[in-house]
Write a protein that holds these residues in place. Structure first.
Motif, short mmCIF file in Angstrom:
data_model
loop_
_atom_site.label_atom_id
_atom_site.label_comp_id
_atom_site.label_asym_id
_atom_site.label_seq_id
_atom_site.Cartn_x
_atom_site.Cartn_y
_atom_site.Cartn_z
N SER A 9 0.78 -1.11 0.04
CA SER A 9 0.07 -0.14 0.07
C SER A 9 0.88 1.38 0.06
O SER A 9 2.11 1.02 0.09
N GLY A 10 0.26 2.41 0.00
CA GLY A 10 0.84 3.58 -0.20
C GLY A 10 1.60 4.33 1.01
O GLY A 10 1.08 5.05 1.75
N GLY A 11 2.89 4.13 1.03
CA GLY A 11 3.81 4.70 2.05
C GLY A 11 5.32 4.93 1.36
O GLY A 11 5.47 3.94 0.51
N ILE A 12 5.89 5.55 2.00
CA ILE A 12 7.46 5.74 1.81
C ILE A 12 8.04 4.28 1.75
O ILE A 12 8.74 4.00 1.09
N THR A 36 -2.10 -1.21 -4.09
CA THR A 36 -2.96 -0.32 -4.28
C THR A 36 -2.72 0.84 -5.18
O THR A 36 -1.50 1.01 -5.63
N ASN A 38 -2.49 3.93 -4.54
CA ASN A 38 -1.41 4.90 -4.08
C ASN A 38 -0.07 4.23 -3.99
O ASN A 38 1.02 5.00 -3.95
N ALA A 39 -0.24 2.94 -3.82
CA ALA A 39 1.22 2.44 -3.82
C ALA A 39 2.05 2.76 -4.97
O ALA A 39 3.27 2.92 -5.07
N PHE A 42 4.37 5.46 -5.22
CA PHE A 42 5.65 5.41 -4.62
C PHE A 42 6.73 4.48 -5.23
O PHE A 42 7.82 4.73 -5.43
N SER A 99 -0.35 0.83 5.17
CA SER A 99 -0.58 2.25 5.35
C SER A 99 -1.69 2.36 6.35
O SER A 99 -2.48 1.50 6.57
N VAL A 100 -1.63 3.27 6.87
CA VAL A 100 -2.93 3.55 8.09
C VAL A 100 -4.14 3.22 7.45
O VAL A 100 -5.29 2.65 8.00
N THR A 102 -4.89 1.47 4.77
CA THR A 102 -5.17 0.10 4.32
C THR A 102 -5.47 -0.72 5.68
O THR A 102 -6.17 -1.37 5.52
N ALA A 131 3.51 0.54 8.53
CA ALA A 131 4.79 1.75 8.41
C ALA A 131 4.18 3.15 8.34
O ALA A 131 3.30 3.24 7.33
N MET A 132 4.46 3.77 9.18
CA MET A 132 3.72 5.11 9.17
C MET A 132 4.59 6.22 10.06
O MET A 132 5.33 5.72 10.87
N MET A 136 0.74 8.80 13.58
CA MET A 136 -0.38 8.08 12.99
C MET A 136 -0.26 6.71 13.61
O MET A 136 -1.43 6.26 13.64
C1 LIG Z 1 4.99 11.69 0.51
C2 LIG Z 1 4.05 10.72 1.37
C3 LIG Z 1 4.36 9.78 2.20
C4 LIG Z 1 3.31 8.96 2.63
N1 LIG Z 1 3.86 7.95 3.96
C5 LIG Z 1 2.74 7.29 4.46
C6 LIG Z 1 3.33 6.28 5.24
O1 LIG Z 1 4.58 5.86 5.33
N2 LIG Z 1 2.52 5.51 5.82
C7 LIG Z 1 0.93 5.86 5.84
O2 LIG Z 1 0.30 5.17 6.50
N3 LIG Z 1 0.75 6.68 4.85
C8 LIG Z 1 1.68 7.53 4.26
N4 LIG Z 1 1.10 8.55 3.45
C9 LIG Z 1 -0.20 8.67 3.03
C10 LIG Z 1 -0.93 7.48 2.21
O3 LIG Z 1 -0.36 7.38 0.91
C11 LIG Z 1 -2.48 7.79 2.09
O4 LIG Z 1 -2.95 7.83 3.25
C12 LIG Z 1 -3.14 7.04 1.05
O5 LIG Z 1 -4.35 7.06 0.89
C13 LIG Z 1 -2.85 5.39 1.25
O6 LIG Z 1 -3.57 4.94 0.21
P1 LIG Z 1 -3.53 3.35 0.23
O7 LIG Z 1 -3.78 2.79 1.56
O8 LIG Z 1 -4.81 2.90 -0.66
O9 LIG Z 1 -2.53 2.56 -0.38
C14 LIG Z 1 1.98 9.19 2.63
C15 LIG Z 1 1.82 10.23 1.70
C16 LIG Z 1 2.70 11.02 1.21
C17 LIG Z 1 2.19 12.20 0.21
#
Ligand SMILES: Cc1cc2nc3c(=O)[nH]c(=O)nc-3n(C[C@H](O)[C@H](O)[C@H](O)COP(=O)(O)O)c2cc1C
Length: 418
Positions: A9-12, A36, A38-39, A42, A99-100, A102, A131-132, A136
């Protein structure tokens, strides 16, 4: 070696999941990756595809080019219901990073992507590596969601303390290292009870079978028609038997009053022309055609628009014109690999010889013929006795319930497809 499903999922920390996929693949596991939307902001799917040698999946509506297979598995001949196939076959599923957002979806049971759907449905051990940012992670909702998942038997690899992605920030939120995540996967695999062997796939799984059933009606006027005595029983028996063998069945029913079980798509038609149109549009997408309907050979030329009155008519003469030969028309359009089976009701004499003539004229693979001069079988009867005439040879199916006859016909269809 195991089949491992990695959800990203979307996180660093998504960049670390590339290393996880590499380590798991290097350890000899068959790895498939789900991302996802959003992943992919990244990390790129191409990297995972290059490492695992298998396509990355995203949405639950996307077809899987690998048909649910993991690297090392043979590619199935037919596409499964792909939003469940990978989850069903997985020996372990890991979501890393979670991510939080997901994490909340997993706890709530969302099914809005391949990742969340697979997590909900898999019976394999599930591991989640959040990972967050530290705030969070500590948030009430995140803690409650993590506790919910843990109560359900999910292994949570708690994030570690240390430097976070945001410059200069420290705290609890770092995803565990790929080596630690792989170790947790190996531990889960070692302690998981042995999986029951996968059931043998059904012989017609994923095969699209188009069946026509019943008898057409050709209008004389708005209330009268020329019909035939076909009840549709044979076609319905075929539809039920094909569905039980795993086929995706479409039944074109001409004036059939009998019900069909759920799961079989039913298209209602009345006349030969309507049947020809319905069969013509469904034909391209079918793998097997079973033309069990009794389609009129003739229809009145120009049906009357109003009901014909007897008074003062002095009788009625009907002129009949030929209808189109639906099966012969489809035989011309057939593509390689399609199996076409016709049905013929013949009246006495050398009925098998006449059926063979039709088989050749219509360019089909087999013709199922019955002798309707025997009143105990065929139309409106629960039983039938047929001869399946193929290009090479013929098979007599002795008098039996139509369900039994249907099984014999489908055995031949399977043989013709192999
Ligand atoms: C630069 C950047 C870094 C992020 N890093 C994280 C992270 O490490 N952990 C996290 O839970 N969300 C992080 N986010 C927020 C998520 O990308 C965001 O909540 C997104 O909706 C997650 O989507 P997903 O769970 O569908 O992949 C970050 C956002 C940005 C812009």
């Amino acid at each position: 070696m195991a089949r491992i499903l990695i959800g990203v999922s979307g996180g660093i920390a998504a960049y670390k999941s590339i290393e996880l996929a590499r380590l798991a693949t290097q350890a000899g596991h068959g790895v498939r990756v789900l991302v996802t939307a959003n992943a992919e902001r990244f990390v790129g799917a191409a990297t995972f595809e290059g490492i695992t040698g298998a396509p990355v999946l995203r949405g639950e509506f996307d077809p899987d080019p690998a048909r649910g297979a993991y690297p090392g598995d043979p590619t199935p001949e037919h596409a499964p219901i792909s939003h469940l196939a990978l989850a069903e076959r997985a020996d372990a599923m890991v979501v890393a990073p979670a991510s939080v957002n997901t994490l909340a979806k997993l706890a709530a049971g969302f099914c809005d992507s391949m990742l969340t759907t697979s997590f909900l449905t898999t019976r394999a051990p599930r591991i989640v590596a959040p990972a967050m940012n530290g705030r969070m992670w500590e948030a009430d909702a995140t803690q409650a969601n993590t506790a919910t998942l843990r109560e359900r038997g999910v292994t949570i690899l708690e994030p570690a303390e240390g430097a976070l992605a945001s410059r200069g920030e420290r705290g609890r939120g770092r995803m565990q290292e790929p080596t630690e995540i792989l170790a947790a996967i190996e531990a889960a695999l070692a302690s998981a009870p042995p999986r029951e062997p996968a059931p043998e796939p059904l012989p017609l799984a994923g095969v699209r079978v188009l069946i026509t059933a019943g008898g057409t009606r050709e209008a004389i006027d708005p209330v009268r028609f020329i019909g035939n005595r076909s009840s549709g029983r044979m076609g319905i028996a075929l539809a039920i038997a094909a569905a039980a063998r795993g086929a995706e069945v479409t039944l074109i029913a001409a004036n059939v009053t009998l019900p069909v079980p759920p799961g079989i798509e039913r298209v209602e038609v009345t006349s030969a022309a309507e049947l020809a149109t319905a069969a013509g549009s469904a034909f391209e997408n079918c793998d097997v055609l079973l033309m069990a309907a009794a389609v009129a050979d003739f229809r009145p030329t120009g049906a009357a628009g109003d009901k014909l009155a007897r008074e003062g008519s002095g009788g009625l003469e009907l002129h009949l014109e030929e209808t189109e030969d639906v099966l012969a028309g489809l035989g011309v359009r057939r593509r390689p690999g399609q199996v076409l089976v016709g049905f013929a009701a013949e009246h006495g004499g050398d009925f098998v010889g006449r059926a063979r003539g039709k088989l050749e004229r219509k360019g089909i693979d087999a013709i199922v013929v019955n002798d309707v001069s025997d009143a105990a079988i065929g139309f409106e009867s629960e039983e039938n006795e047929v001869t399946i005439v193929e290009r090479e040879g013929e098979l007599l199916v002795p008098r039996a319930d139509k369900a039994v006859v249907a099984e014999a016909i489908l055995d031949r269809v399977e043989a013709l497809r192999s």
